[in-house]
Design a protein around this motif. Structure first.
Motif, PDB file in Angstrom:
ATOM      1  N   THR A  18       0.915  -1.264  -0.251  1.00 16.93           N
ATOM      2  CA  THR A  18      -0.085  -0.011   0.006  1.00 16.93           C
ATOM      3  C   THR A  18       0.760   1.245   0.089  1.00 16.93           C
ATOM      4  O   THR A  18       1.952   1.178   0.537  1.00 16.93           O
ATOM      5  N   SER A  19       0.244   2.240  -0.605  1.00 15.73           N
ATOM      6  CA  SER A  19       1.055   3.633  -0.650  1.00 15.73           C
ATOM      7  C   SER A  19       0.157   4.732  -0.867  1.00 15.73           C
ATOM      8  O   SER A  19      -1.266   4.470  -0.711  1.00 15.73           O
TER       9      SER A  19
ATOM     10  N   VAL B  88       4.012   0.363   2.248  1.00 17.32           N
ATOM     11  CA  VAL B  88       3.753  -0.558   3.485  1.00 17.32           C
ATOM     12  C   VAL B  88       3.587  -1.866   2.916  1.00 17.32           C
ATOM     13  O   VAL B  88       2.766  -2.169   2.025  1.00 17.32           O
TER      14      VAL B  88
ATOM     15  N   ASN C  80       2.248  -5.405   3.597  1.00 13.27           N
ATOM     16  CA  ASN C  80       1.235  -5.863   4.622  1.00 13.27           C
ATOM     17  C   ASN C  80       1.006  -7.520   4.255  1.00 13.27           C
ATOM     18  O   ASN C  80       0.482  -7.867   3.277  1.00 13.27           O
TER      19      ASN C  80
ATOM     20  N   TRP D 263      -8.395  -0.146   8.633  1.00 14.97           N
ATOM     21  CA  TRP D 263      -6.973   0.392   8.328  1.00 14.97           C
ATOM     22  C   TRP D 263      -6.437   1.258   9.489  1.00 14.97           C
ATOM     23  O   TRP D 263      -7.328   1.752  10.284  1.00 14.97           O
TER      24      TRP D 263
ATOM     25  N   GLU E 275      -3.070   4.341   9.868  1.00 15.69           N
ATOM     26  CA  GLU E 275      -2.288   5.210   9.034  1.00 15.69           C
ATOM     27  C   GLU E 275      -0.966   5.144   9.581  1.00 15.69           C
ATOM     28  O   GLU E 275      -0.962   5.248  10.786  1.00 15.69           O
ATOM     29  N   THR E 276       0.093   5.117   8.830  1.00 13.50           N
ATOM     30  CA  THR E 276       1.456   5.336   9.222  1.00 13.50           C
ATOM     31  C   THR E 276       1.510   6.770   9.521  1.00 13.50           C
ATOM     32  O   THR E 276       0.643   7.621   9.411  1.00 13.50           O
TER      33      THR E 276
ATOM     34  N   ARG F  27      -2.151   1.023   6.519  1.00 13.18           N
ATOM     35  CA  ARG F  27      -1.664   0.014   6.978  1.00 13.18           C
ATOM     36  C   ARG F  27      -2.742  -1.006   7.455  1.00 13.18           C
ATOM     37  O   ARG F  27      -3.672  -0.599   8.356  1.00 13.18           O
TER      38      ARG F  27
ATOM     39  N   GLU G 252      -4.837  -3.267   9.502  1.00  7.06           N
ATOM     40  CA  GLU G 252      -4.543  -3.412  11.092  1.00  7.06           C
ATOM     41  C   GLU G 252      -4.312  -4.777  11.608  1.00  7.06           C
ATOM     42  O   GLU G 252      -3.755  -4.897  12.496  1.00  7.06           O
TER      43      GLU G 252
ATOM     44  N   TRP H 186       3.804  -6.600   9.104  1.00  7.56           N
ATOM     45  CA  TRP H 186       3.945  -5.442   8.213  1.00  7.56           C
ATOM     46  C   TRP H 186       5.311  -4.643   8.101  1.00  7.56           C
ATOM     47  O   TRP H 186       5.978  -4.936   9.286  1.00  7.56           O
TER      48      TRP H 186
ATOM     49  N   ASP I  68       7.172  -0.957   6.949  1.00  7.55           N
ATOM     50  CA  ASP I  68       6.951   0.606   6.494  1.00  7.55           C
ATOM     51  C   ASP I  68       8.431   0.555   5.750  1.00  7.55           C
ATOM     52  O   ASP I  68       9.419   0.762   6.594  1.00  7.55           O
TER      53      ASP I  68
END
Length: 401
Positions: free
Chosen positions: A40-41, A87, A89, A115, A117-118, A124, A126, A131, A133
């Protein structure tokens, strides 16, 4: 093995046309199971983007690097590359629907999971199995794919609700199970015999102490209740905790670890790490030392015991609830003196040793406040130690203390 034996229907690779060869390539690779990861991004507008990959892997420990290999014609990776951070996952067996939603690019795919958030706003998962980053450091072209190498900024595990890792094999999704590897039927039967041998003595001790005594055994990754004596809570006999089980994960059941094998200590700590996401190894080492010094383990706090009993008695309780209770118990970890019984102690667990000096069974003592009022804390503690010695002798064991 000849090339014909590796090709479809015995056809030689030299005469397979390009289309058939590509199909055969995918078929052969399909025999190799791969983990499934959702990367994810954010795109340039700040909207979330994601892609499913089966090529995520660790690259280096020092420095920590990870990588994955997106298809060269991916329409999502350019946005991830432009952001420079993502991230990874790692998906679990319970994420198959999530995986399919992202693989098909369903319009509502981000609503298929929960989700967080970073610090940079990237979503990210949950309850990811794990995971990472990471920030992209290198991208190398390799045939029809790119090789992405990234530096790890942070990493962790989810709340364990995702189950075991999701695998892709032979064109389908699945997972794996390991009960046959962790359940020792012979060892469990031996524990039952030991527990039966001291049943009458434990019943007498429960009446003498005016306390509840529960005998537990260790089976693989679980602590199992084998006997329950003098239960005072008013429950019917068929509702007693015999047969109940809970994860063998720190800091619970420290007596099994304190007087167990090196492997059992590792299992105890690693199970806690997988359940709660993190462990304080120094604190757990101190807990084991305190347990050995006392001759028994201590649990503190009424609220924690009530929570524990409620969750363990519910076979449908999600692992996130177990993780929450384990975290509460960790926060109220022993931390007391090396001897004696703290004023807020709610449970005591003492070992029954086998002939090798290993804790074969553990007896949990609860509802013992009236006994302490009569005997005093120091005398009660010594009585618990003497019970450990007497019951060990009764099964032909050897005390490790």
């Amino acid at each position: 093995m000849s090339s014909e034996e590796n090709s479809p229907a015995g056809v030689s690779n030299s005469v397979v046309d390009n289309t058939d060869r590509a199909d055969w390539w995918r078929t052969v690779l399909g025999e190799y199971p791969t983990g499934v990861t959702l990367v994810t991004s954010l795109d340039e507008s700040g909207a979330p983007v994601a892609m499913v990959v089966g090529t995520f892997s660790a690259v280096s420990q020092d420095p920590p690097l990870v990588g994955f290999m997106p298809n060269g014609d991916s329409t999502t990776f350019p946005a991830i590359r432009a952001r420079g951070r993502f991230v990874a996952n790692v998906l679990g067996a319970n994420h198959e629907a999530v995986c399919r939603a992202f693989a098909k690019k369903s319009p509502d795919r981000f609503s298929s999971a929960e989700w967080v958030e970073t610090e940079t706003g990237i979503p990210r998962l949950e309850n990811a199995v794990a995971w990472f980053d990471a920030s992209i450091t290198d991208v190398h072209v390799a045939g029809d794919h790119d090789i992405v190498v990234a530096s790890v900024n942070d990493f962790g595990v989810g709340d364990a609700d995702a189950g075991l890792p999701l695998l892709f094999l032979r064109g389908g999704y699945g997972s794996f199970t390991v009960p046959s590897l962790t359940f020792d039927a012979h060892g469990y039967a031996r524990q039952l015999k030991l527990a039966d041998a001291v049943r009458d003595a434990i019943r007498d001790a429960a009446e003498e102490l005016d306390a509840e005594l529960v005998v537990c055994g260790l089976s693989g990754d679980s602590v199992v209740v084998l006997h329950a004596m003098n239960i005072k809570s008013g429950v019917a006999a068929h509702e007693r905790p015999v047969g109940a089980s809970f994860p063998f994960a720190a800091p619970l059941a420290p007596s099994f670890a304190a007087w167990g094998t090196e492997e059992s200590v590792k299992t105890w700590i690693e199970n806690a790490r997988h359940l709660t996401g993190t462990v304080d190894r120094a604190a757990l080492t101190e807990l084991l030392e305190q347990t050995r010094a006392r001759g028994f383990a201590v649990t503190r706090g009424d609220a924690v015991i009530d929570d524990f009993n409620r969750v363990v008695s519910d076979p449908e309780a999600p692992r996130s609830e177990l993780a929450r209770v384990w975290q509460l118990i960790t926060q109220q970890n022993d931390g007391g003196p090396d001897a004696g019984i703290p004023a807020d102690a709610t449970a005591i667990q003492f070992p029954i040793f086998d002939e090798s000096g290993t804790a074969a069974l553990v007896v949990a003592v609860t509802s013992f406040r009236s006994a302490i009022d009569v005997r005093g804390g120091e005398e009660f503690a010594e009585r618990v130690r003497s019970l450990s010695r007497d019951l060990t002798a009764a099964v032909g064991g050897r005390s490790a203390r």
